[in-house]
Scaffold this active site. Sequence first.
Site, PDB file in Angstrom:
ATOM      1  N   HIS A  24     -40.047 -40.272 -61.846  1.00 56.61           N
ATOM      2  CA  HIS A  24     -40.977 -39.159 -62.100  1.00 56.61           C
ATOM      3  C   HIS A  24     -40.473 -38.345 -63.286  1.00 56.61           C
ATOM      4  O   HIS A  24     -39.700 -37.405 -63.132  1.00 56.61           O
ATOM      5  CB  HIS A  24     -41.097 -38.298 -60.829  1.00 56.61           C
ATOM      6  N   HIS A  26     -42.013 -37.170 -67.374  1.00 58.95           N
ATOM      7  CA  HIS A  26     -43.170 -37.177 -68.283  1.00 58.95           C
ATOM      8  C   HIS A  26     -42.713 -37.387 -69.729  1.00 58.95           C
ATOM      9  O   HIS A  26     -41.852 -36.647 -70.221  1.00 58.95           O
ATOM     10  CB  HIS A  26     -43.937 -35.860 -68.187  1.00 58.95           C
ATOM     11  N   HIS A 201     -49.600 -36.945 -58.528  1.00 55.74           N
ATOM     12  CA  HIS A 201     -49.038 -35.635 -58.222  1.00 55.74           C
ATOM     13  C   HIS A 201     -49.884 -35.013 -57.108  1.00 55.74           C
ATOM     14  O   HIS A 201     -51.113 -34.942 -57.223  1.00 55.74           O
ATOM     15  CB  HIS A 201     -49.124 -34.715 -59.439  1.00 55.74           C
ATOM     16  N   GLU A 204     -47.746 -30.140 -54.787  1.00 58.16           N
ATOM     17  CA  GLU A 204     -46.989 -29.242 -55.673  1.00 58.16           C
ATOM     18  C   GLU A 204     -47.882 -28.009 -55.867  1.00 58.16           C
ATOM     19  O   GLU A 204     -47.627 -26.949 -55.314  1.00 58.16           O
ATOM     20  CB  GLU A 204     -46.706 -29.919 -57.028  1.00 58.16           C
ATOM     21  N   ASP A 282     -38.605 -34.782 -63.841  1.00 59.16           N
ATOM     22  CA  ASP A 282     -39.958 -34.312 -64.162  1.00 59.16           C
ATOM     23  C   ASP A 282     -40.138 -34.033 -65.658  1.00 59.16           C
ATOM     24  O   ASP A 282     -40.855 -34.754 -66.341  1.00 59.16           O
ATOM     25  CB  ASP A 282     -40.310 -33.058 -63.343  1.00 59.16           C
ATOM     26  N   ASP A 283     -39.494 -32.979 -66.164  1.00 58.31           N
ATOM     27  CA  ASP A 283     -39.766 -32.521 -67.537  1.00 58.31           C
ATOM     28  C   ASP A 283     -38.451 -32.217 -68.256  1.00 58.31           C
ATOM     29  O   ASP A 283     -38.104 -31.032 -68.449  1.00 58.31           O
ATOM     30  CB  ASP A 283     -40.654 -31.268 -67.467  1.00 58.31           C
TER      31      ASP A 283
HETATM   32  N1  ADE Z   1     -47.481 -32.552 -66.131  1.00 57.95           N
HETATM   33  C1  ADE Z   1     -46.191 -32.496 -66.471  1.00 57.95           C
HETATM   34  N2  ADE Z   1     -45.448 -31.959 -65.492  1.00 57.95           N
HETATM   35  C2  ADE Z   1     -46.311 -31.665 -64.496  1.00 57.95           C
HETATM   36  C3  ADE Z   1     -46.161 -31.095 -63.222  1.00 57.95           C
HETATM   37  N3  ADE Z   1     -44.954 -30.721 -62.763  1.00 57.95           N
HETATM   38  N4  ADE Z   1     -47.246 -30.924 -62.454  1.00 57.95           N
HETATM   39  C4  ADE Z   1     -48.453 -31.302 -62.895  1.00 57.95           C
HETATM   40  N5  ADE Z   1     -48.665 -31.850 -64.088  1.00 57.95           N
HETATM   41  C5  ADE Z   1     -47.593 -32.026 -64.883  1.00 57.95           C
HETATM   42 ZN    ZN Z   2     -44.611 -34.396 -62.842  1.00 60.86          ZN
END
Ligand code: ADE
Ligand code: ZN
Length: 352
Positions: A24, A26, A201, A204, A282-283
């Site tokens: 997970h 992006h 997703h 969340e 995630d990011d």
């Molecule tokens: N796009 C990138 N990160 C995300 C996240 N945590 N939740 C939803 N969309 C996303």
């Molecule tokens: Zn994500």
Amino acid sequence: MTTPTAADPPGIEAIRAFPKVELHVHMEACLSAERIEELAAGFGIPMLRPIESLFVYATLAEFLEVYEWWCDLLRTAEIAEQLAYDAAAQLSADGIVYAEVLCGPRYWPHLRREPLIEALAAGLERAHGDGHADCRLTPSISREQSAEWAMGLVEWLGASGPSRVVGLGLDGNEELLGRTSPKFTEVYARAAELGLGRTAHSGESSGPDGVWDALEHLHLDRVDHGVRSIEDPRLVEHLAANGVTLNVTPTSNVITGLYPDVDHHPVGPLMAAGVPVTINSDDPKAMNVTLSGEFEKVSRSLGWGLGEVAAATRRAIDAAFCDQEKAASLHRQVDDHVRGLTREPAGKDHHP
Ligand code: ADE
Ligand code: ZN
């Protein structure tokens, strides 16, 4: 100097050296603030915010607004190819050996989805050829997009998508967009027919209802986040009984305000209830997170040693969308590393 004991959490170097798997993460969030500044300058576009505060957000909505701004700088296939290459190199430097990277065509308004996905796959291919992590792609639908658009994507992936594409994702802000999983029922059914892995997703920006909805309508193989399942004991039981893997991202959930800190994140209670959980970033650049850092925080919070890092990695391999041969080779890589760790103290005695 203190002697490490079994109770000590593993140090960041030992975690970084561990051959890890990420499910997970992006692609667009692997872009550094410096590269964003460089691209903005190149296109003569003023920075949205000073570079020091570019990646500061309090909510998912704010994060996604800024995300959309920097993604607008990703204007050519060359930029896409290089971003994918750099992402694979970056994940490799953190000790990741295999990753499935989400990419959202909705965030790339200057490129058609087909050349975009081809360019990203080419960058990952080039990076793997240069010895970096083996990264696959999971194109992700944005929840505000139409079912027709999404079906077009899936049909193209099935007919002529690059072989690095292994699955289909879905993301966006469910709090703002409401109940959007039913819209994609046929799209996900078609993805399954075409052999694509299915993730989305949910849980969340939505509560347990969003996870139930995604499971019922999209027949997911796994869930990205899913952490708010903890609010519904019946759902937790369902996830555990059916072995539905949650790809959790502790720091991201803290940054977007779901939990005050990693110690209050439900990763521990979910695992205690028997839900298969994997740890993810995630990011990475956009939230200043690494997978090794996530493992370190979770290890400190839950008293994990490298044995638990290995177990989480094995769960990630089992939930990966790659073929069985690749999964078996990843399992062997983990086994070899663990064997090397247990042999190390004896090995040391043989050195002068
Ligand atoms: N796009 C990138 N990160 C995300 C996240 N945590 N939740 C939803 N969309 C996303
Ligand atoms: Zn994500």
